[in-house]
Design an enzyme around this catalytic site. Structure first.
Site, PDB file in Angstrom:
ATOM      1  CG  ASN A  55      15.054 -30.483  15.063  1.00 46.20           C
ATOM      2  OD1 ASN A  55      15.528 -30.558  13.928  1.00 46.20           O
ATOM      3  ND2 ASN A  55      15.358 -29.490  15.886  1.00 46.20           N
ATOM      4  CD  GLN A  56       9.954 -32.555   9.222  1.00 44.10           C
ATOM      5  OE1 GLN A  56       9.026 -32.856   9.957  1.00 44.10           O
ATOM      6  NE2 GLN A  56       9.764 -31.994   8.035  1.00 44.10           N
ATOM      7  N   GLY A  98      15.417 -30.741  25.317  1.00 37.25           N
ATOM      8  CA  GLY A  98      16.214 -31.609  24.457  1.00 37.25           C
ATOM      9  C   GLY A  98      17.266 -32.371  25.244  1.00 37.25           C
ATOM     10  CG  ASP A  99      20.060 -30.096  27.215  1.00 36.61           C
ATOM     11  OD1 ASP A  99      20.818 -30.294  26.256  1.00 36.61           O
ATOM     12  OD2 ASP A  99      19.708 -28.956  27.582  1.00 36.61           O
TER      13      ASP A  99
END
Length: 307
Positions: A144-145, A228-229
């Protein structure tokens, strides 16, 4: 010939997180998946209580040695996600390097789970291991950022900053970088998140070319665990099918995410009832129910090529 994936991630008995979020969708898409559970918990940690066990680096080594003794350690992909232990992470790097020696074409897909929104949710000592050892051997990463900024030491305030950060990550090793979420303003309004991706290719003459894309993703007012996975697994799958077309791979990946999340939030609101916020059990990803969308997602999220 089928592709084989070694997935080293967390596992929960109830719900879809870690290996369960990755294995089922990959298997649906025709991949043969071997799963090693970095942790085994009763449920994810978004619940009030959880119980379970954590795999140690030595135990990971024993499992891998068993696979090697049977000569079935021939993989096309390695996929990793959340871990909290430096020695375990270093063992993962050793395994990836050994597998790449056996198969130089092996692709390592890494979700470098460090934190979000300005704070870390793993121990600080994992950061240098990711930066100095993991990212250099990874081929695809999905930070992510916050994680992208942490790994490069550069803040992202503009799209130009994001491109520079992705280039810095390329220079560290990975040929494909997708920043899964950012705080950049969306051209579609404040109900959308901005994600960005970058992929390097080597032309037949040895020169390099880079494709960069921007994706506007609808926001959902809920906290999901396991997305996310699922994202990393779907990016693995769709970059396999579209190895030189990051735009299409991202459109497929983000569209799968959209369908799973929308089905999940609709079901959760139905269970919770009018005016009530869904609980963690109600927000468990509706993965099985989304099988058709995983296999052939209707494209609802289009990517824009920015360079």
């Amino acid at each position: 010939m089928e592709c084989r994936v070694l997935s080293i991630q967390s596992h929960v008995v109830r719900g879809y997180v870690g290996n369960k979020s990755a294995s089922f969708p990959l298997q649906v898409l025709g991949f043969e998946v071997d799963s090693i559970n970095s942790v085994q918990f009763s449920n994810h940690t978004g619940y009030s209580h959880w119980k379970g066990q954590v795999l140690t680096a030595d135990e990971l080594h024993v499992l891998y040695e068993g696979i090697k003794l049977n000569n079935v350690h021939h993989y096309d992909y390695v996929l990793t996600g959340y871990t909290r232990d430096t020695s375990f992470l270093e063992m993962v790097v050793d395994i990836v390097q050994e597998l790449k020696t056996a198969n130089p074409n092996l692709v390592y897909v890494c979700d470098p789970v460090l934190g979000d929104h300005g704070s870390m949710y793993v121990p600080q000592n994992l950061y240098p291991v990711y930066k100095n050892k993991v990212v250099p051997v990874a081929d695809i990463i999905t930070p992510n950022q916050f994680e992208a900024e942490l790994l490069t030491g550069k803040n992202i305030s503009t799209e130009k900053d994001a491109v520079e950060v992705m280039d810095l990550l390329h220079a560290m090793g990975p040929d494909t970088v997708v920043i899964t979420s950012s705080d950049l303003p969306s051209r579609l309004g404040d109900r959308f998140l901005v994600s960005l991706g970058s992929q390097r290719h080597v032309r037949p003459d040895g020169t390099r070319t880079t494709q960069r894309v921007r994706i506007e993703v609808p926001k959902v007012d809920a906290v999901f665990v396991g997305t996310g996975d699922l994202f990393a697994a779907m990016l693995l799958a769709w970059t396999h099918h579209y190895p030189n077309d990051l735009k299409t791979a991202c459109e497929k990946t983000f569209s799968v995410m959209h369908h799973v999340i929308q089905r999940t939030i609709s079901y959760a609101h139905e269970l919770a009832g009018p005016g009530r916020r869904p609980s963690p059990p109600q927000l468990e990803l509706r993965m099985i129910q989304s099988k058709a969308d995983i296999e052939d997602p209707a494209i609802v999220t289009e990517a824009t090529v920015i360079s």
